[in-house]
Design a protein around this motif. Structure first.
Motif, short mmCIF file in Angstrom:
data_model
loop_
_atom_site.label_atom_id
_atom_site.label_comp_id
_atom_site.label_asym_id
_atom_site.label_seq_id
_atom_site.Cartn_x
_atom_site.Cartn_y
_atom_site.Cartn_z
N GLY A 55 0.79 -1.22 0.00
CA GLY A 55 0.00 0.00 0.00
C GLY A 55 0.82 1.27 0.00
O GLY A 55 0.32 2.35 0.33
N LEU A 56 2.11 1.18 -0.38
CA LEU A 56 2.97 2.36 -0.44
C LEU A 56 3.14 2.80 -1.89
O LEU A 56 2.96 2.02 -2.82
N TYR A 57 3.54 4.05 -2.07
CA TYR A 57 3.77 4.57 -3.42
C TYR A 57 5.14 4.12 -3.93
O TYR A 57 6.13 4.09 -3.17
N PRO A 58 5.24 3.76 -5.22
CA PRO A 58 6.51 3.26 -5.75
C PRO A 58 7.69 4.21 -5.59
O PRO A 58 8.79 3.75 -5.25
N PRO A 59 7.54 5.54 -5.80
CA PRO A 59 8.72 6.39 -5.64
C PRO A 59 9.28 6.36 -4.21
O PRO A 59 10.48 6.44 -4.02
N TYR A 60 8.38 6.23 -3.24
CA TYR A 60 8.84 6.20 -1.86
C TYR A 60 9.63 4.93 -1.57
O TYR A 60 10.70 4.97 -0.95
N ILE A 61 9.13 3.78 -2.02
CA ILE A 61 9.82 2.52 -1.76
C ILE A 61 11.22 2.54 -2.36
O ILE A 61 12.22 2.25 -1.69
#
Length: 237
Positions: free
Chosen positions: A163-169
């Motif tokens: 449930g996280l955004y790809p740029p953040y990961i």
């Protein structure tokens, strides 16, 4: 009266006049945790849901274990983790207040972003293998070994990965790999992520954001996993 004497008096008058107005306005503002965290909501959302657009992204805080959120606030305050606005915002906050903030966001459960399956099947397969099995040949543990089989995290202080955004990961994995993000010693995430290649990071990110968020988002109970690495801020069971 000289001009040198007049200037301080004028400044005093300008400073004093708003004080009475501010006091009157302050009396009408509710002293609640929600009101005090409006500054956080600008970036992280009213319910801690995070923000992602073309120019900026901020992580989801809602539903993460309170111990993890607390550790990150401490890390920002003590500059083990560096991001200018966060370092400034928490620089003078007490441990007790940071724990109150962490407990508040840990209880929230706003909706998650929908899954994204735009990556090639081969990349998704590689990412899934690394997340769920690791790579024993490189002494690389599975992400699920610490973050739980359902990847919703582990109490008291390991966050969920779904449930996280790809740029953040990808940005956080890159920061740990490049030694720009630090946790309490021993910094297990740095030790693990330094073994990943850029292609590994891309594949893990692609697979994680393609997953449907489980209905039960509760982190795994403390002590239910034997961690593959000793991690600062988390007792190894």
């Amino acid at each position: 009266m000289s001009r040198l004497c007049t200037v301080p008096l004028m400044l005093f008058a300008l400073a004093a006049a708003p004080v009475r107005t501010a006091d009157a306005q302050t009396a009408k503002v509710p002293n609640t945790i929600e009101q005090r965290l409006l500054a956080c909501a600008v970036c992280h959302g009213d319910k801690g849901e995070g923000l992602n657009n073309k120019n900026e992204y901020y992580p989801r805080l809602a539903g993460k274990p309170a111990g993890y959120l607390y550790n990150q606030l401490i890390n920002f305050r003590d500059k083990r983790r560096e991001f200018a606005i966060m370092n400034y915002m928490v620089a003078f906050l007490s441990d007790a207040y940071l724990l109150e903030i962490a407990n508040h966001y840990a209880k929230l459960q706003p909706p998650h972003p929908p899954p994204s399956t735009r990556a090639p099947a081969e990349e998704l397969a590689r990412g899934g293998k690394l997340v769920n099995e690791g790579d024993p040949a490189r002494d690389l543990p599975a992400c699920a070994g610490c973050h739980g089989k359902s990847l919703t995290g582990l109490e008291p202080a390991i966050p969920g990965l779904v449930g996280l955004y790809p740029p953040y990961i990808s940005a956080q994995l890159g920061a740990w790999k490049e030694n720009k993000r630090h946790a309490m010693q021993p910094d297990c995430m740095h030790e693990v992520v330094k073994l990943l290649t850029p292609n590994d990071i891309a594949a893990i990110t692609a697979w994680l954001v393609a997953q449907q968020v489980p209905t039960d988002l509760r982190p795994a109970p403390a002590g239910s996993l034997t961690l593959p690495r000793e991690c600062g801020g988390v007792s190894k069971k």
